[in-house]
Write an enzyme that holds these catalytic residues in place. Sequence first.
Site, PDB file in Angstrom:
ATOM      1  N   ARG A 130       3.940  -2.376  -6.814  1.00 14.55           N
ATOM      2  CA  ARG A 130       2.609  -1.858  -6.453  1.00 14.55           C
ATOM      3  C   ARG A 130       2.181  -0.996  -7.630  1.00 14.55           C
ATOM      4  O   ARG A 130       2.793   0.050  -7.900  1.00 14.55           O
ATOM      5  CB  ARG A 130       2.663  -1.057  -5.158  1.00 14.55           C
ATOM      6  N   HIS A 157      -4.631  -7.894  -3.806  1.00  8.97           N
ATOM      7  CA  HIS A 157      -3.580  -7.599  -2.818  1.00  8.97           C
ATOM      8  C   HIS A 157      -3.245  -8.901  -2.081  1.00  8.97           C
ATOM      9  O   HIS A 157      -3.529  -9.059  -0.897  1.00  8.97           O
ATOM     10  CB  HIS A 157      -4.105  -6.533  -1.844  1.00  8.97           C
ATOM     11  N   GLN A 160      -1.325  -9.171   1.398  1.00  7.47           N
ATOM     12  CA  GLN A 160      -2.123  -8.779   2.562  1.00  7.47           C
ATOM     13  C   GLN A 160      -2.892  -9.974   3.125  1.00  7.47           C
ATOM     14  O   GLN A 160      -2.955 -10.172   4.339  1.00  7.47           O
ATOM     15  CB  GLN A 160      -3.114  -7.674   2.151  1.00  7.47           C
ATOM     16  N   ASP A 248     -12.323  -2.606   5.006  1.00  2.00           N
ATOM     17  CA  ASP A 248     -11.245  -1.820   4.378  1.00  2.00           C
ATOM     18  C   ASP A 248     -11.846  -0.461   4.022  1.00  2.00           C
ATOM     19  O   ASP A 248     -13.070  -0.269   4.108  1.00  2.00           O
ATOM     20  CB  ASP A 248     -10.725  -2.569   3.128  1.00  2.00           C
ATOM     21  N   CYS A 287      -6.730  -4.141   6.812  1.00  2.00           N
ATOM     22  CA  CYS A 287      -5.385  -4.119   6.220  1.00  2.00           C
ATOM     23  C   CYS A 287      -4.642  -2.832   6.562  1.00  2.00           C
ATOM     24  O   CYS A 287      -3.417  -2.805   6.528  1.00  2.00           O
ATOM     25  CB  CYS A 287      -5.475  -4.311   4.720  1.00  2.00           C
ATOM     26  N   ARG A 315       2.731  -8.834   7.944  1.00  2.00           N
ATOM     27  CA  ARG A 315       3.133  -8.588   6.553  1.00  2.00           C
ATOM     28  C   ARG A 315       4.603  -8.970   6.366  1.00  2.00           C
ATOM     29  O   ARG A 315       4.980  -9.517   5.334  1.00  2.00           O
ATOM     30  CB  ARG A 315       2.918  -7.110   6.192  1.00  2.00           C
TER      31      ARG A 315
HETATM   32  N1   CP Z   1      -2.077  -2.667   3.937  1.00  2.00           N
HETATM   33  C1   CP Z   1      -1.182  -2.076   3.114  1.00  2.00           C
HETATM   34  O1   CP Z   1      -0.848  -2.573   2.036  1.00  2.00           O
HETATM   35  O2   CP Z   1      -0.681  -0.907   3.593  1.00  2.00           O
HETATM   36  P1   CP Z   1       0.206   0.131   2.806  1.00  2.00           P
HETATM   37  O3   CP Z   1      -0.659   0.784   1.771  1.00  2.00           O
HETATM   38  O4   CP Z   1       0.660   1.106   3.855  1.00  2.00           O
HETATM   39  O5   CP Z   1       1.364  -0.577   2.160  1.00  2.00           O
HETATM   40  N1  NVA Z   2      -8.108  -1.064  -0.836  1.00  2.00           N
HETATM   41  C1  NVA Z   2      -7.022  -0.205  -0.420  1.00  2.00           C
HETATM   42  C2  NVA Z   2      -5.964  -0.995   0.251  1.00  2.00           C
HETATM   43  C3  NVA Z   2      -4.800  -0.204   0.757  1.00  2.00           C
HETATM   44  C4  NVA Z   2      -3.742  -1.067   1.372  1.00  2.00           C
HETATM   45  C5  NVA Z   2      -6.478   0.548  -1.616  1.00  2.00           C
HETATM   46  O1  NVA Z   2      -6.308  -0.081  -2.675  1.00  2.00           O
HETATM   47  O2  NVA Z   2      -6.230   1.731  -1.509  1.00  2.00           O
END
Ligand code: CP
Ligand code: NVA
Length: 330
Positions: A130, A157, A160, A248, A287, A315
């Site tokens: 990440r 992502h 997701q 989101d 998400c 997930r």
């Molecule tokens: N949706 C998602 O990726 O959640 P987290 O940020 O908690 O991993």
């Molecule tokens: N768009 C959000 C998704 C979190 C899972 C972010 O990048 O923070």
Amino acid sequence: MLEAAPPLQAATEVAGEGAGGPSMRHFIDLSALSKADVRAILDEAHRRKQARAGWPKALPDADAPLHGHALAMIFQKNSTRTRVSFDIGIRQLGGAPIIMNASETQLGRGETVEDTARVLSRMVDLVMIRANNHQDVLDFAAASTAPVINGLTDLSHPCQILADIMTIEEWRGPIEGKTIAWLGDGNNVCMSFVHAAEKLPFTLRIATPPHYAPRRQEIEAAQKAGAQVRVTNDPHAAIAGADVVVTDTWVSMGDTDKDQRMKAFPPYAVDEVIMQRAAPDAIFLHCLPAHRGEEVMDAVMDAPNSAVWDEAENRIHAQKAVMLWCLGKI
Ligand code: CP
Ligand code: NVA
């Protein structure tokens, strides 16, 4: 077509063939997978979920297909779902997880992404990252001799969206012919929906405020690749008759313009009133984490047609299939 944010470099391909050679299967963006592989991953996810229904969560699947394998996870940003779903997912496949906070590794003291990749990929069989910058995932993958999975970047992502499609199919049957309405920010999660639309036969309608649309360059590339995707500023037009409504957060991790965003996004909030415009049996997805009272109201999050908790659980199942795909097991 609306005014889009200025195009950034759409960095989706690993440079050259990468240290792992041409057959190495990195999972960085759905746009790089074949339609058949996306479908095979989803089918495997459904099948494995059904096969272990009701089992204790850390009990390995009957065939433990990744017995003896290790997954390292590197987090440059916060996470709840991605962290726990990959951790429990690799255990269910019979393997072992290692979780690293990037700032606590030598990455945090300046060791390069490439050198970290060279070392880690000798020690583990799979790496999930990440990252703040998408390019870091690409650079890591180019130097890695183990498959690399994108666990969210500023641009996309993909894990997701596999869980989202899986959830839609569980609730409403095959994705074919469904209309998905995205309301809010044209962000990383939205972009992976666009990539999915290149690979699966659904229609995607995206409604964002001006200046927060997904990058035009990538929308055009997706349309060229066959995606049924339209972008508008009108949330009512996007949601009309939709089978699935998705939103989101308005302020993603790394966004620095919170004040402007909080002014631009309220017309795109998903409340009970706008949900009335979707199909009568429309489901709601997010998400998570959700900002209740901002992009979504409690009445929508907690409604009987909110599929967000299944979506979160999925997930695990979707990513197990991704890991198997990366290692050539499906
Ligand atoms: N949706 C998602 O990726 O959640 P987290 O940020 O908690 O991993
Ligand atoms: N768009 C959000 C998704 C979190 C899972 C972010 O990048 O923070």
